[in-house]
Enzyme design. Structure first.
Site, short mmCIF file in Angstrom:
data_model
loop_
_atom_site.label_atom_id
_atom_site.label_comp_id
_atom_site.label_asym_id
_atom_site.label_seq_id
_atom_site.Cartn_x
_atom_site.Cartn_y
_atom_site.Cartn_z
N ALA A 153 -5.83 -8.38 3.37
CA ALA A 153 -5.94 -9.49 2.42
C ALA A 153 -4.92 -9.39 1.30
O ALA A 153 -4.72 -10.35 0.56
CB ALA A 153 -7.35 -9.53 1.84
N LYS A 198 2.58 1.05 4.11
CA LYS A 198 2.36 2.32 4.80
C LYS A 198 2.88 2.23 6.23
O LYS A 198 2.72 1.21 6.91
CB LYS A 198 0.88 2.67 4.77
CG LYS A 198 0.37 2.93 3.35
CD LYS A 198 -1.10 3.24 3.32
CE LYS A 198 -1.55 3.54 1.89
NZ LYS A 198 -1.52 2.35 1.03
#
Length: 276
Positions: A113, A131
């Site tokens: 989100a 990441k």
């Protein structure tokens, strides 16, 4: 600090982040929920509570109202923190790495989100990219579709959190915090976008996690996710813990350097924005 770093490092790092911001001349305002109350600027006792309690919920933007009504303690994700900070009038937010599109998202529809929230939240986010556990290329495509600009800080390559270079190019780069502030001011004066602005701040190559070690640990971690059938918001804490254990703490040291570097740059951007 509640779901990404092990104890007792998490509280120590939270305090170091705030001191880094102060040392650069800006005012830190760490965000979280304590007993159902959203706090913009946690005090020392509140920081300690969220860093040491066992039942701290992980709150995305969608969870805030429910968690407030139920009176829980919560640590906010990038999406939730950005939404609350913007509502409070804070223009700059520092984090470690963004969430993004997960691998195999075509089947799982698993997308953070963070991306959709930044599509309608006017805040500048300083981060070390996304990441490397994510589908980086797909994440950049989604950011483009959502109208969220991404600029590299002294780089034309998008960082991959632990890695200085994720392997993906960027269209834009800046050389200083003043240039970031000018972009923020131009966006306001032209009024053409209500989306956020992402400033991708890579680690120097000599401070990143060894790429070969990273790739090996990531492959093992992804296999572990599949075996344990872990999905959703539990993925990132699992993989961060796996990296910490498998690299014997080296990934933790990199993680801390990322957070402190981003906090320092965000503070400089805030200062430049406040004093054009």
């Amino acid at each position: 600090m509640s779901h990404g770093l092990p104890r007792p490092d998490n509280l120590k790092v939270a305090q170091e982040i705030e001191q880094t911001v102060r040392s650069a001349g800006a005012v830190p305002a760490t965000i979280g929920m304590v007993g159902g109350q959203l706090i913009v600027g946690l005090d020392e006792a509140q920081l300690a509570r969220l860093a040491t309690a066992d039942d701290v919920a992980k709150l995305s933007a969608r969870d805030l109202a429910v968690a407030a009504a139920l009176g829980v303690d919560g640590a906010t994700t990038v999406a939730a923190t950005a939404a609350v900070a913007a509502r409070a009038g804070i223009p700059v937010f520092a984090t470690g790495g963004l969430g993004g599109v997960h691998r195999a998202a075509a089947e799982s529809f698993d997308e953070s989100a963070d991306l959709t929230t930044l599509a309608h939240t006017p805040i500048t986010v300083v981060c070390a990219g996304v990441k490397s556990i994510l589908d980086v290329g797909a994440t950049l495509e989604r950011l483009e579709t959502l109208g969220v600009p991404v600029v590299g800080y002294r780089t034309r390559r998008f960082p991959g959190f632990y890695l200085a270079d994720s392997g993906h190019d960027l269209d834009w780069s800046v050389e200083s915090s003043e240039e970031v502030a000018r972009i923020m001011q131009a966006r306001e004066s032209h009024g053409v976008s209500r989306a956020g602005l992402i400033v991708a701040n890579p680690l120097p190559a000599d401070e990143q996690l060894d790429p070969e070690l990273h790739d090996r640990v990531l492959a093992d971690g992804l296999a572990g996710l599949a075996r344990a059938r872990i999905a959703g918001k539990a993925v990132t804490p699992y993989l961060l813990a796996h990296f910490h254990a498998a690299t014997e703490g080296r990934s933790l040291a990199v993680n801390i350097r990322i957070i402190l570097r981003n906090a320092e740059l965000a503070a400089k951007v805030a200062l430049a924005y406040a004093h054009p």
